[in-house]
Write a protein that holds these residues in place. Sequence first.
Motif, PDB file in Angstrom:
ATOM      1  N   LEU A  60       0.803  -1.215   0.000  1.00  0.00           N
ATOM      2  CA  LEU A  60       0.000   0.000   0.000  1.00  0.00           C
ATOM      3  C   LEU A  60       0.838   1.268   0.000  1.00  0.00           C
ATOM      4  N   ILE A  61       2.145   1.133   0.219  1.00  0.00           N
ATOM      5  CA  ILE A  61       3.045   2.279   0.135  1.00  0.00           C
ATOM      6  C   ILE A  61       4.238   1.900  -0.735  1.00  0.00           C
ATOM      7  N   GLU A  62       4.862   2.893  -1.286  1.00  0.00           N
ATOM      8  CA  GLU A  62       6.007   2.678  -2.162  1.00  0.00           C
ATOM      9  C   GLU A  62       7.271   2.418  -1.346  1.00  0.00           C
ATOM     10  N   ASP A  63       8.228   1.766  -1.971  1.00  0.00           N
ATOM     11  CA  ASP A  63       9.547   1.585  -1.384  1.00  0.00           C
ATOM     12  C   ASP A  63      10.144   2.964  -1.106  1.00  0.00           C
ATOM     13  N   GLU A  64      10.762   3.130   0.056  1.00  0.00           N
ATOM     14  CA  GLU A  64      11.398   4.368   0.489  1.00  0.00           C
ATOM     15  C   GLU A  64      10.408   5.479   0.813  1.00  0.00           C
ATOM     16  N   ALA A  65       9.149   5.106   1.094  1.00  0.00           N
ATOM     17  CA  ALA A  65       8.140   6.090   1.472  1.00  0.00           C
ATOM     18  C   ALA A  65       8.048   6.194   2.994  1.00  0.00           C
ATOM     19  N   GLU A  66       7.605   7.354   3.459  1.00  0.00           N
ATOM     20  CA  GLU A  66       7.387   7.562   4.893  1.00  0.00           C
ATOM     21  C   GLU A  66       6.156   6.775   5.321  1.00  0.00           C
ATOM     22  N   VAL A  67       6.235   6.219   6.520  1.00  0.00           N
ATOM     23  CA  VAL A  67       5.134   5.435   7.067  1.00  0.00           C
ATOM     24  C   VAL A  67       4.898   5.857   8.504  1.00  0.00           C
ATOM     25  N   SER A  68       3.645   5.805   8.946  1.00  0.00           N
ATOM     26  CA  SER A  68       3.268   6.159  10.313  1.00  0.00           C
ATOM     27  C   SER A  68       2.989   4.890  11.120  1.00  0.00           C
ATOM     28  N   VAL A  69       3.023   5.015  12.420  1.00  0.00           N
ATOM     29  CA  VAL A  69       2.687   3.883  13.292  1.00  0.00           C
ATOM     30  C   VAL A  69       1.247   3.449  12.991  1.00  0.00           C
ATOM     31  N   GLY A  70       1.053   2.158  12.783  1.00  0.00           N
ATOM     32  CA  GLY A  70      -0.278   1.619  12.536  1.00  0.00           C
ATOM     33  C   GLY A  70      -0.750   1.713  11.097  1.00  0.00           C
ATOM     34  N   GLN A  71       0.004   2.416  10.243  1.00  0.00           N
ATOM     35  CA  GLN A  71      -0.379   2.541   8.846  1.00  0.00           C
ATOM     36  C   GLN A  71      -0.215   1.191   8.158  1.00  0.00           C
ATOM     37  N   ASP A  72      -1.231   0.775   7.406  1.00  0.00           N
ATOM     38  CA  ASP A  72      -1.147  -0.497   6.682  1.00  0.00           C
ATOM     39  C   ASP A  72      -0.135  -0.388   5.548  1.00  0.00           C
ATOM     40  N   VAL A  73       0.762  -1.371   5.497  1.00  0.00           N
ATOM     41  CA  VAL A  73       1.829  -1.380   4.509  1.00  0.00           C
ATOM     42  C   VAL A  73       1.569  -2.408   3.417  1.00  0.00           C
ATOM     43  N   ALA A  74       1.034  -3.573   3.806  1.00  0.00           N
ATOM     44  CA  ALA A  74       0.799  -4.646   2.840  1.00  0.00           C
ATOM     45  C   ALA A  74      -0.529  -5.323   3.120  1.00  0.00           C
ATOM     46  N   VAL A  75      -1.115  -5.906   2.068  1.00  0.00           N
ATOM     47  CA  VAL A  75      -2.355  -6.655   2.171  1.00  0.00           C
ATOM     48  C   VAL A  75      -2.052  -8.120   1.846  1.00  0.00           C
TER      49      VAL A  75
END
Length: 77
Positions: A60-75
């Motif tokens: 759900l996010i690109e490689d080298e992208a900023e991510v927040s705590v609890g943010q879904d990254v993969a399905v």
Amino acid sequence: MPTIPSPLPGVFYRRPSPDKPEYVSVGDEVTEGQTIGLIEVMKNFTEFKATAAGTVKEFLIEDEAEVSVGQDVAVLE
């Protein structure tokens, strides 16, 4: 479908270094606890592990992208 949320805020990396292959790709089977990426916080890298088993349907996010705590990254499916 289960998702894998980020345990930390930071930058998400799908590979251990720029010249290495991705930990996992879409379509790969993963097991609970398997490393699927890294999170960088202030030059410290932490392994990002799958919280469930399944097949990676999408990131759900690109490689080298900023991510927040609890943010879904993969399905998973």
